[in-house]
Design an enzyme around this catalytic site. Structure first.
Site, PDB file in Angstrom:
ATOM      1  CB  THR A  27      -9.862 -23.011   0.601  1.00 20.47           C
ATOM      2  OG1 THR A  27     -10.784 -22.808   1.679  1.00 20.47           O
ATOM      3  CG2 THR A  27      -9.745 -21.737  -0.212  1.00 20.47           C
ATOM      4  CB  VAL A  82     -19.623 -22.109   6.604  1.00 25.73           C
ATOM      5  CG1 VAL A  82     -19.053 -23.042   7.667  1.00 25.73           C
ATOM      6  CG2 VAL A  82     -19.534 -20.659   7.060  1.00 25.73           C
ATOM      7  CE  LYS A  83     -14.943 -27.741   0.607  1.00 24.63           C
ATOM      8  NZ  LYS A  83     -13.588 -27.794   0.036  1.00 24.63           N
ATOM      9  CG  LEU A  84     -20.530 -26.870   7.971  1.00 25.70           C
ATOM     10  CD1 LEU A  84     -21.983 -26.769   8.420  1.00 25.70           C
ATOM     11  CD2 LEU A  84     -19.595 -26.610   9.149  1.00 25.70           C
TER      12      LEU A  84
END
Ligand code: G3P
Length: 217
Positions: A27, A82-84
């Site tokens: 997402t 976790v998207k960073l």
């Protein structure tokens, strides 16, 4: 090659999940916004539909806040990744979260040097944006090939997640260039099984079988 669905639409995710060919979901804030659903509820639902990794993006700019958000996101479900963003702050946060066994997807990657930084910071995934590079007249799949070579040369285990996929050709070329995963938007996924020659061939086979008057069941 693994296929992730690039979507925050639970109905679409359920539909493809039932086919048994979705290995995970990605997402981003734009997709979450489009879904118009409360964020936590949405992420919880997606993580229940698929047991595969679900990338959810932190939105702060400082590494301290990204780390806080990362810990918070990881509490929602055990399959949250976790998207960073690929910034120095993102890289610092990636190092900390990865050390704490929270998987990180470093997103918005547009160069091999960025991909090296992501790998050195312990990222589980790096997301080169193929379509957006193509938009700038740069062949996005060349970047995947470069990253694959570099990661293999140095034994980096970070997985290459081809993102911003817009066409079937992007999927084929990413696979040939050595991407581990392609994250695919639902509208493109729908068309993956189709080919006009398949339809034409099936029509002929069915017509001939009908003429033969034979039965299987
Ligand atoms: O996975 C990243 C993707 O959602 C971005 O795609 O088409 O907006 O460049 P696009």
């Amino acid at each position: 090659m693994d296929f992730f669905l690039d979507s925050a639409e639970t109905q679409e995710i359920s539909k493809f999940h039932e086919l048994g060919i979705i290995d995970g979901v990605t997402t981003n804030p734009s997709l979450i916004y489009k879904s118009k659903k409360p964020f936590r509820e949405l992420v919880t639902d997606i993580c229940e539909i698929t047991k595969g990794p679900v990338s959810v993006e932190a939105i702060s700019n400082s590494n301290e806040k990204m780390v806080e958000e990362g810990f918070e996101l990881a509490k929602i479900a055990s399959n949250v990744v976790v998207k960073l963003p690929m910034t120095w702050e993102g890289i610092k946060a990636c190092k900390i979260l990865s050390k704490n066994k929270i998987p990180v997807n470093v997103t918005l990657c547009f160069s091999s040097t960025q991909a090296i930084l992501a790998a050195k910071a312990g990222a589980t995934y790096v997301s080169p944006f193929i379509g957006r590079l193509d938009d700038s007249n740069i062949d996005g799949t060349d970047l995947i090939r470069e990253i694959r070579t570099i990661y293999t040369n140095y034994g980096f285990t970070t997985k290459i997640l081809a993102a911003s996929i817009r066409t079937k050709n992007h999927i084929t070329r990413s696979a040939m260039a050595g991407a581990d995963i392609a994250t695919i938007p639902p509208n493109l996924f729908h068309g993956l099984a189709n080919h006009h020659l398949t339809d034409k061939g099936l029509e002929t086979f069915n017509a001939d079988w009908e003429k033969s008057g034979q039965k299987i069941l």
